[in-house]
Write an enzyme that holds these catalytic residues in place. Structure first.
Site, PDB file in Angstrom:
ATOM      1  N   GLU A 119     -16.308   5.980   4.431  1.00  0.00           N
ATOM      2  CA  GLU A 119     -15.607   5.448   5.607  1.00  0.00           C
ATOM      3  C   GLU A 119     -15.527   6.534   6.662  1.00  0.00           C
ATOM      4  OE1 GLU A 119     -11.435   4.573   5.160  1.00  0.00           O
ATOM      5  OE2 GLU A 119     -11.243   5.871   3.435  1.00  0.00           O
ATOM      6  N   ARG A 143       0.840  -1.207   0.000  1.00  0.00           N
ATOM      7  CA  ARG A 143       0.000   0.000   0.000  1.00  0.00           C
ATOM      8  C   ARG A 143       0.871   1.251   0.000  1.00  0.00           C
ATOM      9  NH1 ARG A 143      -4.623   0.082   4.416  1.00  0.00           N
ATOM     10  NH2 ARG A 143      -2.846   0.612   5.734  1.00  0.00           N
ATOM     11  N   LYS A 190      -2.730   6.356   1.392  1.00  0.00           N
ATOM     12  CA  LYS A 190      -2.539   6.816   2.766  1.00  0.00           C
ATOM     13  C   LYS A 190      -1.578   8.003   2.752  1.00  0.00           C
ATOM     14  CE  LYS A 190      -2.477   4.448   7.198  1.00  0.00           C
ATOM     15  NZ  LYS A 190      -3.660   5.080   7.741  1.00  0.00           N
TER      16      LYS A 190
HETATM   17  N1  PLP Z   1      -9.361   4.034   6.530  1.00  0.00           N
HETATM   18  C1  PLP Z   1      -8.540   5.018   6.894  1.00  0.00           C
HETATM   19  C2  PLP Z   1      -8.859   6.389   6.429  1.00  0.00           C
HETATM   20  C3  PLP Z   1      -7.421   4.748   7.694  1.00  0.00           C
HETATM   21  O1  PLP Z   1      -6.613   5.723   8.088  1.00  0.00           O
HETATM   22  C4  PLP Z   1      -7.171   3.425   8.112  1.00  0.00           C
HETATM   23  C5  PLP Z   1      -5.995   3.111   8.915  1.00  0.00           C
HETATM   24  O2  PLP Z   1      -4.991   2.675   8.432  1.00  0.00           O
HETATM   25  C6  PLP Z   1      -8.060   2.425   7.703  1.00  0.00           C
HETATM   26  C7  PLP Z   1      -9.128   2.759   6.919  1.00  0.00           C
HETATM   27  C8  PLP Z   1      -7.837   1.024   8.104  1.00  0.00           C
HETATM   28  O3  PLP Z   1      -6.821   0.417   7.361  1.00  0.00           O
HETATM   29  P1  PLP Z   1      -5.964  -0.770   7.948  1.00  0.00           P
HETATM   30  O4  PLP Z   1      -6.931  -1.836   8.306  1.00  0.00           O
HETATM   31  O5  PLP Z   1      -5.101  -1.173   6.813  1.00  0.00           O
HETATM   32  O6  PLP Z   1      -5.243  -0.249   9.113  1.00  0.00           O
HETATM   33  C1  COI Z   2      -4.221   3.054  11.495  1.00  0.00           C
HETATM   34  O1  COI Z   2      -5.200   2.412  11.825  1.00  0.00           O
HETATM   35  O2  COI Z   2      -3.080   2.570  11.466  1.00  0.00           O
HETATM   36  C2  COI Z   2      -4.324   4.438  11.086  1.00  0.00           C
HETATM   37  O3  COI Z   2      -3.460   4.910  10.414  1.00  0.00           O
HETATM   38  C3  COI Z   2      -5.448   5.204  11.523  1.00  0.00           C
HETATM   39  C4  COI Z   2      -5.010   6.499  12.115  1.00  0.00           C
HETATM   40  C5  COI Z   2      -6.167   7.407  12.046  1.00  0.00           C
HETATM   41  C6  COI Z   2      -4.488   6.334  13.501  1.00  0.00           C
END
Ligand code: PLP
Ligand code: COI
Length: 341
Positions: A220, A82, A184
């Site tokens: 989201e 990612r 991200k």
């Molecule tokens: N959506 C957003 C905007 C996020 O910042 C995060 C955190 O990483 C997620 C979703 C969840 O992603 P992940 O499950 O890869 O941590």
């Molecule tokens: C994560 O879940 O790792 C994120 O980056 C979310 C953040 C808003 C703390």
């Protein structure tokens, strides 16, 4: 190895400086070897690309102490991939997947004393990130970058842990159509700061962002994807090009299908149909699974039948299975768990 004297049960989701961090520099078209260093401060030009035009991307993952005492990571290869997508979209150099995983493993190993013990409820949050560091004044990508990894022990992202939260339908948008919602980048979070402060001031825990084009579909929250459970037990998650492809969500969909035998569906989810779901939850690395008890849409309350006291039954099963896999209590699919040796 002796653990630090930290009150693991009572830490929140905050930053605590740990001993070592990994730094690698990109210059003249190539990454250097990188190294673990002690200094947590960064010195850069006042005109650095990151400071002027927000050229910065990041990842978030966790290290866990498994039941057998070993320190493990959950699918760090997907974070590496990612970060590559984020870099490509932001005109930044790619940090290779194998080097990313290696840097994360090394940084966790170097901060082993800060990995919370098994059963404490806390974990070591890992933050890999990359930013443009050389002076940039015309609008263009930087030519020099740093890739870094730091760690910090954390507790639950939402106060109260597994207690259902209340969120509001935001009047602000998080991502533009054809924008950067699916990567991200720090800029997506800068965009959300006014919205989250407003939501908190009004007494809500988080925002539900709608699709910015029609404002009728669920996207989201600021830091997690949505999962819904239908009244007949199906797991539904919103499909959109402008949400972050959550690794937790993708893993939970697999767990729902392959471990729990549930039907799953990734499709557009309309704000209008929220009232028909039995359970709602947020998922992400920081959020793990956070149950949502209530969504407020401009004064109209949507209360999920699972209530405000505890996680609904289906989410509880998903939570137990996912955390069981992460902590080594349940056998993981091949390639999901990396051990820090
Ligand atoms: N959506 C957003 C905007 C996020 O910042 C995060 C955190 O990483 C997620 C979703 C969840 O992603 P992940 O499950 O890869 O941590
Ligand atoms: C994560 O879940 O790792 C994120 O980056 C979310 C953040 C808003 C703390």
């Amino acid at each position: 190895m002796e653990k630090k004297n930290i009150d693991w049960q009572n830490i929140g989701f905050g930053y605590m400086k740990t001993d070592k961090r990994f730094v690698s520099t990109y210059k003249d078209g190539a990454w250097d070897e990188g190294a673990l260093i002690e200094d947590d401060m960064i010195t850069m030009s006042e005109c650095a690309g990151v400071l002027q035009y927000a050229q910065t991307i990041f990842e978030g993952l966790k290290a866990y102490t498994a039941e057998n005492g070993k320190i493990v990571l959950f699918r760090p290869n997907l974070n590496a991939q990612r970060l590559i997508s984020s870099a490509e979209r932001m005109e930044m150099p790619v940090y290779p997947e194998d080097k990313f995983v290696d840097a994360v493993l090394k940084t966790v190993k170097a901060n082993e004393a800060y990995v919370p013990p098994y059963g404490s409820g806390a974990t070591l949050y890992i933050r890999p990130y990359m930013f443009g560091i050389n002076p940039v004044i015309g609008v263009k990508p930087a030519s020099e970058y740093q890739f870094r990894v730091f760690t910090t022990p954390v507790g639950p992202y939402f106060k109260g842990g597994a207690k259902p939260i209340t969120i509001k339908v935001s009047d602000f948008d998080r991502a533009a159509p054809h924008g950067t919602g699916n990567i991200k980048a720090g800029l997506n979070y800068a965009m959300s700061l006014h919205a989250i402060v407003t939501a908190h001031e009004e007494g809500y825990d988080e925002n539900l962002y709608l699709d910015p084009a029609s404002r009728t579909k669920v996207e989201e929250t600021g830091g997690a994807n949505f999962l819904f459970i239908t009244k007949d037990g199906k797991v539904v998650t919103p499909k959109s090009d402008s949400i972050l492809p959550s690794i937790t969500r993708r893993s939970l969909i697999y767990v729902a299908k392959e471990y729990l035998g549930l039907e799953t569906e990734e499709r557009e989810v309309y704000l209008d149909e929220l009232k028909d779901f039995a359970e709602c939850g947020l998922c992400g690395t920081a959020a793990v699974i956070s149950p949502v008890g209530k969504i407020v849409d401009h004064g109209k309350e949507i209360c999920f039948p699972s209530g405000m006291e505890k996680m609904g039954a289906t989410f509880q099963k998903l939570y137990d299975t996912l955390t069981g896999i992460q902590m080594g209590r349940i056998e993981a699919p091949e390639g999901w768990i990396y051990t820090v040796e």
